[in-house]
Design an enzyme around this catalytic site. Structure first.
Site, PDB file in Angstrom:
ATOM      1  CD  GLU A 144       9.719 -64.166   0.306  1.00  0.00           C
ATOM      2  OE1 GLU A 144       8.734 -64.086  -0.447  1.00  0.00           O
ATOM      3  OE2 GLU A 144      10.078 -63.226   1.053  1.00  0.00           O
ATOM      4  CD  GLU A 248       5.774 -66.170   1.002  1.00  0.00           C
ATOM      5  OE1 GLU A 248       5.561 -64.940   0.842  1.00  0.00           O
ATOM      6  OE2 GLU A 248       6.633 -66.622   1.781  1.00  0.00           O
TER       7      GLU A 248
END
Length: 372
Positions: A144, A248
């Site tokens: 991320e 995700e």
């Protein structure tokens, strides 16, 4: 082209099994990996932290995914015939857009030393997994990275350093395992402006090392609508010419509490991440049926990405049951990250198993989906 990925992140598995977690499919107990494989899972994603324990050896929790722990789970995934995505965080604990802490061992490194450390650590870890027969099929260089990595040297807007650090990791992967696909992963999958700015900087301005896959996080209670996700994926698939994988994703199956399972005092448990105000943002109820309907709609978004570049997903922490003793951060971790807490599990209502470990209907939706 990537084969279509029906993936699961099960990074907490080693820890929760030791704490007594059990899994069931139609009443029959079986291993998590075996059940997931029966429901069409073909890939496992595992996070890797550098040194997730205090200087005196107290674990930080949340799976404790150091090299030895992640290797154990990777071997099990490979033995089951599943693909393996290795997710480097380049941190001793959680790395996401709100925090990208340098590992303790790298705390005083400048940008030059950090670049070398990323290369050396990546090469060492990759060599270890390969030697042990757990060869990664895909590698995520950073987790991320929307706001960078290895702060403050690699924090946005230091895009030059970000590109240096990510490129160092990519070079190490290519040298040790040239067959592995390489993913660069951002969060907030509904934010097209974020993806355009970040990848324009990485690809066009700073000429970062080439890679194969853009990974996105998409949580419907945080990252906009499915329409936002669709618009972003449709744009970046064409703009950058990479295959796209939602690295995700998750959706709740209940809003019932699990306090009786965690066996923690109320002041010591964080409770579910999806508070009522967040649930209201999602046009699907957090019920078993709502979880199924969300997954169907989500899979349709991937289906419609241009040039067949929507190549699948990883459901995040599909089996993180609320067993006593497992949570997102231990006392040692809270001391390390300078947060008051509390700890406990905040994800159990978003697993693909109920609190007792029974497989939920959304797994059948995943199994029965036939990508084009």
């Amino acid at each position: 082209m990537l084969n279509y990925i029906k993936g699961m992140d099960i990074s907490s598995l080693d820890e929760i099994e030791k704490l007594g977690a059990k899994f069931y499919d139609h009443g029959r107990e079986d291993g998590l990996i075996q059940i997931l494989k029966r429901y069409g899972t073909n890939y496992i994603r595992l996070r890797l932290w550098n040194d997730p324990k205090s200087p005196d050896g107290k674990p930080y929790g949340a799976g404790g995914t150091d090299y030895e722990t992640t290797l154990r789970m990777a071997k099990r995934a490979k033995e089951a015939g599943l693909g393996f995505l290795l997710d480097f965080h380049y941190s001793d604990f959680w790395a996401d857009p709100g925090k990208q802490r340098k590992p303790k061992a790298w705390a005083d490194y400048d940008a030059d030393r950090l670049e070398q450390a990323v290369y050396d650590f990546t090469k060492e870890m990759m060599s270890g997994f390969i030697k042990e027969g757990a060869v990664p099929d895909m590698v995520q260089v950073g987790n991320e990275l929307s706001n960078g990595l290895l702060w403050p040297e690699g924090q946005v807007p230091n895009y030059g350093n970000i590109a240096r650090f990510v490129s160092a990791g990519i070079r190490a992967v290519k040298e040790t395992c040239p067959t592995a696909k390489i993913m660069i992963h951002l969060d907030n999958g509904g934010n097209n402006a974020l993806y355009r700015k970040w990848f324009d900087q990485y690809v066009n301005v700073n000429h970062g090392e080439d890679f194969d896959v853009i990974g996105l996080s998409y949580y419907p209670f945080w990252h906009g609508t499915l329409g936002d996700l669709s618009a972003n994926m449709n744009d970046i698939a064409v703009r950058y010419g990479k295959e796209l994988v939602v690295a995700e994703v998750s959706m709740g199956h209940t809003t019932d509490d699990y306090i009786d399972y965690e066996k923690l005092a109320p002041e010591n448990r964080k409770g579910m991440a999806t508070r009522p105000a967040l649930c209201e943002k999602v046009p699907f109820p957090m019920t078993r049926e709502g979880q199924c309907d969300f997954m169907k709609a989500f899979l349709e978004v991937l289906e419609k990405v241009p040039e067949n570049k929507g190549r699948g997903f990883f459901y995040w922490e599909a089996g993180w049951l609320p067993v006593a003793g497992s949570g997102w951060a231990t006392e040692a971790a809270l001391d390390y990250i300078k947060e008051a807490g509390p700890g406990g599990n905040e994800w159990a209502n978003q697993a693909l198993f109920d609190y007792d470990g029974n497989a939920l209907p959304a797994l059948a939706v995943i199994r029965d989906y036939q990508p084009k």
